[in-house]
Design a protein around this motif. Sequence first.
Motif, short mmCIF file in Angstrom:
data_model
loop_
_atom_site.label_atom_id
_atom_site.label_comp_id
_atom_site.label_asym_id
_atom_site.label_seq_id
_atom_site.Cartn_x
_atom_site.Cartn_y
_atom_site.Cartn_z
N GLY A 70 -0.20 -53.29 -44.18
CA GLY A 70 -1.15 -52.03 -44.78
C GLY A 70 -2.32 -52.52 -45.25
O GLY A 70 -3.64 -52.42 -44.48
N PRO A 71 -2.56 -53.03 -46.54
CA PRO A 71 -3.78 -53.29 -46.97
C PRO A 71 -4.82 -54.41 -46.25
O PRO A 71 -5.70 -53.67 -46.20
CB PRO A 71 -3.41 -53.84 -48.32
CG PRO A 71 -1.95 -53.63 -48.38
CD PRO A 71 -1.31 -53.36 -47.28
N ARG A 104 -4.53 -46.12 -45.36
CA ARG A 104 -5.45 -46.95 -46.21
C ARG A 104 -6.90 -47.09 -45.40
O ARG A 104 -7.84 -47.03 -45.95
CB ARG A 104 -4.84 -48.38 -46.21
CG ARG A 104 -3.66 -48.36 -47.53
CD ARG A 104 -3.47 -49.64 -47.82
NE ARG A 104 -2.26 -49.77 -49.05
CZ ARG A 104 -2.60 -49.62 -50.08
NH1 ARG A 104 -3.86 -49.34 -50.65
NH2 ARG A 104 -1.45 -49.63 -51.00
N LEU A 105 -6.77 -47.26 -44.08
CA LEU A 105 -8.07 -47.18 -43.32
C LEU A 105 -8.85 -45.99 -43.47
O LEU A 105 -9.95 -45.76 -43.73
CB LEU A 105 -7.86 -47.43 -41.89
CG LEU A 105 -8.85 -47.23 -40.82
CD1 LEU A 105 -9.88 -48.44 -41.13
CD2 LEU A 105 -8.48 -47.35 -39.46
N THR A 181 -4.36 -53.79 -54.06
CA THR A 181 -3.80 -53.25 -53.08
C THR A 181 -2.72 -54.04 -52.20
O THR A 181 -1.73 -53.25 -51.99
CB THR A 181 -4.86 -52.49 -52.26
OG1 THR A 181 -5.69 -53.61 -51.53
CG2 THR A 181 -5.82 -51.47 -52.99
N ASP A 182 -2.87 -55.16 -52.46
CA ASP A 182 -1.49 -56.06 -51.77
C ASP A 182 -0.84 -56.65 -52.52
O ASP A 182 -0.23 -57.62 -52.16
CB ASP A 182 -2.26 -57.06 -50.56
CG ASP A 182 -2.88 -58.01 -50.97
OD1 ASP A 182 -3.33 -58.09 -52.31
OD2 ASP A 182 -2.92 -59.16 -50.41
N ALA A 183 -0.58 -56.16 -53.69
CA ALA A 183 0.30 -56.82 -54.81
C ALA A 183 1.78 -56.59 -54.46
O ALA A 183 2.46 -57.36 -55.16
CB ALA A 183 0.02 -56.35 -56.21
N ALA A 184 2.18 -56.01 -53.47
CA ALA A 184 3.49 -55.73 -53.14
C ALA A 184 4.05 -57.18 -52.32
O ALA A 184 3.34 -57.36 -51.40
CB ALA A 184 3.80 -54.62 -52.36
#
Lengths: 251, 258
Positions: A70-71, A104-105, A181-184
């Motif tokens: 996603g991010p 997210r977009l 935002t991409d910490a997962a």
Amino acid sequence: MALDTIWVVVDRQGNRVAAVSLELLTKAKDLAGRVEGITWGGAEELAAEAGAYGAQTLHTVGDLADRLPGPAVAAAMASRILAGQDPDAILVPHNYAGRDIAARLSARIDRPLLTNVVGLTYDGDLYTSHAIFGGSEILTARFTGQGPGIYVVRTKSFTAEDSGGGPAAVDPWEVPDLGRTDAAVVTSRHAEERKGPALDEATVVVSGGRGLGAAENYELIEQLATNDDREALMELAESLMAEAVDTLEPK
Amino acid sequence: MNIIVCAKQIPDPSDPGRLSPGTHTLARDDKLILDDSDAYGVEIGLQLAEATGGDVTLVSMAPGDEAGGLRTALAMGAARAILVSDSALAGSDALSTAKVLAAAVRRAEPDLVIAGTESTDGYTGTLPVQLAELLGFPSVSFARKISAAGGMLSAERQTESGYDEVEVALPAVVTVTAGAVEPRYPSFKGIMAAKRKPVEQLSLADLGIDPASVGMAGARQEIVSVTPAPVRQAGEIVIDEGDAQERIVAFLEQLKVI
């Protein structure tokens, strides 16, 4: 051609293009002169299939390793749109990855989105169809204002067709800074055993009801769904009929 | 842990849904109740708060100061609620709603934001991740099992082929699937206590949001028409006169599935 350029999010199922993305590529090819796919991971292995279904170019944000798509995918698309690229429409599969990317977009480029799309028609503008209230009514909508529309399309809304196109040209896209935002992080992946196709990808759905009499008789339905031998099917149909008559006949 | 749960209040799903004439938006003029899909989020929020210390704050956007559904979640055990209500919000799309909720959530400075995967009435299914992007938070969507410890959240996230185990440092947004937990029933004591729990009501002005940027005034999509779906062709009923199996197999052959 109705539209100039459509971007399609090309989700992957292993080393193949996901079926829903093939459907979206096919529809995009019907609607626009230029179709560009956006994917992640190795794009070379998807280029031939994406091209056959309509993509001229396949952009990739590269290997995401242990991150969710996603991010990065949303940020890469958004940075190009904010820099002046102007696709007429962005088609996104209505699945796990697709909904994250579209959401997210949407927030990044400050454009709303239309989800649960089951039809796309061009008539001077791009119109969407949505089945509402259990499919009893069809709602038609469109975007207004400036900027590309983000269309999140349900599986099986269109039929995927190989148009014989050559492989899509692979084009790496840089991903801008994603902050937190991409910490997962995906620490492990698990495949669960499943018999047959996913429900929303099935060509034919065989169902049972009260006539089966007992839960264990669903075995007959499963045999009916997986068997393609004429004689065996005949016997199964006869067994099912007998069970139904036995269960449903007034006692 | 300071946990926010997004709690949507919707028309009772057991009543037939309808659209408002003229705007074609979902009619929301009857009494609203807590969306069942958010009851799972409330339950998970309460379990995490009980396990880690802290409490649950509800955030909702609803017309006419409607708080009936929030009282249900407060009766389950949430500590307080923030309700954004403003006549200019009518007709807001998912992105506008996410902007409003983001402004309300920022005030609460949460460690974790929990939401359902999609609402029962609108089922757009994108708002929580839009909210995450606006907050600059990571997100884990479609979580079916969640635990938290030491500033980290662990979740099982559904995928096309099974599930992923995912870890994320907090703060983050997580969306939970229906059936992830069994929501508790409010106790009588909980129902009585809920009447005294604080519900902070906020307007767009309180949040510093321009009314022209949300609701019908800020809409950048429009519903063109709503028409009855084509009537489906009736199925064929096979009455067994000794040849039913022949006819069933012939039907399957006609479909080219055998």
